[in-house]
Design an enzyme around this catalytic site. Structure first.
Site, PDB file in Angstrom:
ATOM      1  N   HIS A 160     -11.795  24.245  23.263  1.00 60.04           N
ATOM      2  CA  HIS A 160     -11.980  24.632  24.660  1.00 60.04           C
ATOM      3  C   HIS A 160     -10.970  23.918  25.549  1.00 60.04           C
ATOM      4  O   HIS A 160     -10.327  22.946  25.147  1.00 60.04           O
ATOM      5  CB  HIS A 160     -13.394  24.280  25.129  1.00 60.04           C
ATOM      6  CG  HIS A 160     -13.679  22.804  25.157  1.00 60.04           C
ATOM      7  ND1 HIS A 160     -13.902  22.067  24.013  1.00 60.04           N
ATOM      8  CD2 HIS A 160     -13.765  21.921  26.183  1.00 60.04           C
ATOM      9  CE1 HIS A 160     -14.112  20.795  24.334  1.00 60.04           C
ATOM     10  NE2 HIS A 160     -14.035  20.682  25.652  1.00 60.04           N
ATOM     11  N   ASP A 168     -11.198  22.119  29.278  1.00 64.26           N
ATOM     12  CA  ASP A 168     -12.237  21.634  30.182  1.00 64.26           C
ATOM     13  C   ASP A 168     -12.308  22.491  31.448  1.00 64.26           C
ATOM     14  O   ASP A 168     -11.287  22.786  32.065  1.00 64.26           O
ATOM     15  CB  ASP A 168     -11.982  20.178  30.566  1.00 64.26           C
ATOM     16  CG  ASP A 168     -12.325  19.210  29.450  1.00 64.26           C
ATOM     17  OD1 ASP A 168     -13.120  19.581  28.561  1.00 64.26           O
ATOM     18  OD2 ASP A 168     -11.803  18.079  29.461  1.00 64.26           O
ATOM     19  N   HIS A 183      -8.868  21.219  23.083  1.00 63.36           N
ATOM     20  CA  HIS A 183      -9.370  20.120  22.254  1.00 63.36           C
ATOM     21  C   HIS A 183     -10.767  20.455  21.765  1.00 63.36           C
ATOM     22  O   HIS A 183     -11.427  21.356  22.289  1.00 63.36           O
ATOM     23  CB  HIS A 183      -9.370  18.801  23.021  1.00 63.36           C
ATOM     24  CG  HIS A 183     -10.273  18.786  24.219  1.00 63.36           C
ATOM     25  ND1 HIS A 183      -9.969  19.433  25.401  1.00 63.36           N
ATOM     26  CD2 HIS A 183     -11.489  18.202  24.426  1.00 63.36           C
ATOM     27  CE1 HIS A 183     -10.937  19.254  26.271  1.00 63.36           C
ATOM     28  NE2 HIS A 183     -11.881  18.518  25.707  1.00 63.36           N
ATOM     29  N   ARG A 219     -15.161   9.270  29.949  1.00 66.92           N
ATOM     30  CA  ARG A 219     -14.171  10.255  30.342  1.00 66.92           C
ATOM     31  C   ARG A 219     -14.049  10.323  31.854  1.00 66.92           C
ATOM     32  O   ARG A 219     -15.047  10.368  32.574  1.00 66.92           O
ATOM     33  CB  ARG A 219     -14.546  11.649  29.818  1.00 66.92           C
ATOM     34  CG  ARG A 219     -13.380  12.647  29.930  1.00 66.92           C
ATOM     35  CD  ARG A 219     -13.799  14.053  29.600  1.00 66.92           C
ATOM     36  NE  ARG A 219     -14.396  14.717  30.763  1.00 66.92           N
ATOM     37  CZ  ARG A 219     -14.919  15.931  30.744  1.00 66.92           C
ATOM     38  NH1 ARG A 219     -14.962  16.602  29.613  1.00 66.92           N
ATOM     39  NH2 ARG A 219     -15.409  16.469  31.846  1.00 66.92           N
TER      40      ARG A 219
END
Length: 230
Positions: A55, A57, A207, A223
């Site tokens: 995907h 983000d 990723h 993150r």
């Protein structure tokens, strides 16, 4: 890095934003999304199962984030790695006739459509979620707003629809592009060590995470997310 240091370091690359799962934001630092299997007072402190499929983000947003930074604080001895895919390289390697075919096409990203593919263990979207999760269309060929280079933008394992194209045509085309983009020659597997930091450009990379033994081993990742350029 402390959470404060990570937020400050991330700001060197752009505006830091939050856009998902606020219940897993770090204490005192909501800019940090916690990805972890750890618990506190019997409740999870982070998301333990995110991103197991390819995907980009925030693809379901009208203006997806420009980048993400992931900092490994605790890692399991095996698994919990992250695969990255180079969408510049994938686009460049496409046959010219395919480039011509997709040049002006737009892919429709649907959170409703993705639910059974990405989270088969979860119930179907509620009526409220269906109302809030509006479909978003993005160019299949994304032109990077800084470099000007072209990249594929077809992430995930969901056979997305293509705007204005019958499903029996769009499904095989999207599936081909997704499988082509994640061929071994375009991908890299990062095996995390505690203290690693990886920053990636969400406009030119996909990723996905790999599984790990979340019962017997700890994993704690922080993150931060960079806002869309402009």
């Amino acid at each position: 890095m402390t959470p404060a240091e990570q937020v400050e370091f991330s700001r060197r690359f752009g505006e830091v934003v939050t856009y998902t799962r606020s219940q897993f934001n770090a204490d005192d630092h909501p800019e940090i999304l916690v990805l972890s299997n750890l618990t506190r007072d019997g409740k999870p402190i982070g998301s333990a199962y995110s991103g197991r499929v390819w995907h980009s983000d925030g693809a379901y947003l009208p203006a997806p984030p420009a980048g993400s930074m992931l900092y490994a604080r605790e890692v399991p001895p095996v698994g919990g790695d992250t695969w990255y895919g180079n969408m510049y390289a994938a686009y460049d390697a496409l046959p010219d006739q395919v480039k011509d075919r997709i040049a002006d096409l737009r892919v429709i990203i649907s959170r409703v459509q993705s639910r059974p593919y990405n989270y088969p263990d979860r119930p179907p979207p509620t009526a409220k979620e269906r109302e809030e999760w509006a479909d978003v269309a993005h160019p299949i060929v994304k032109v990077h707003d800084v470099s000007g280079r072209k990249a594929l933008y077809v992430g995930g394992n969901v056979p997305w629809r293509i705007e204005g194209m019958p499903e029996d045509e769009s499904r095989p085309l999207i599936t081909f592009l997704q499988e082509f983009a994640t061929m071994p020659r375009f991908t890299y597997r990062h095996r995390w060590q505690a203290g690693d930091i990886v920053l990636w450009d969400n406009r030119s990379a996909m990723h996905r995470a790999t599984p790990y033994d979340h019962v017997n081993h700890r994993r704690l990742m922080h993150r931060t997310t960079l806002a869309a350029a402009g």
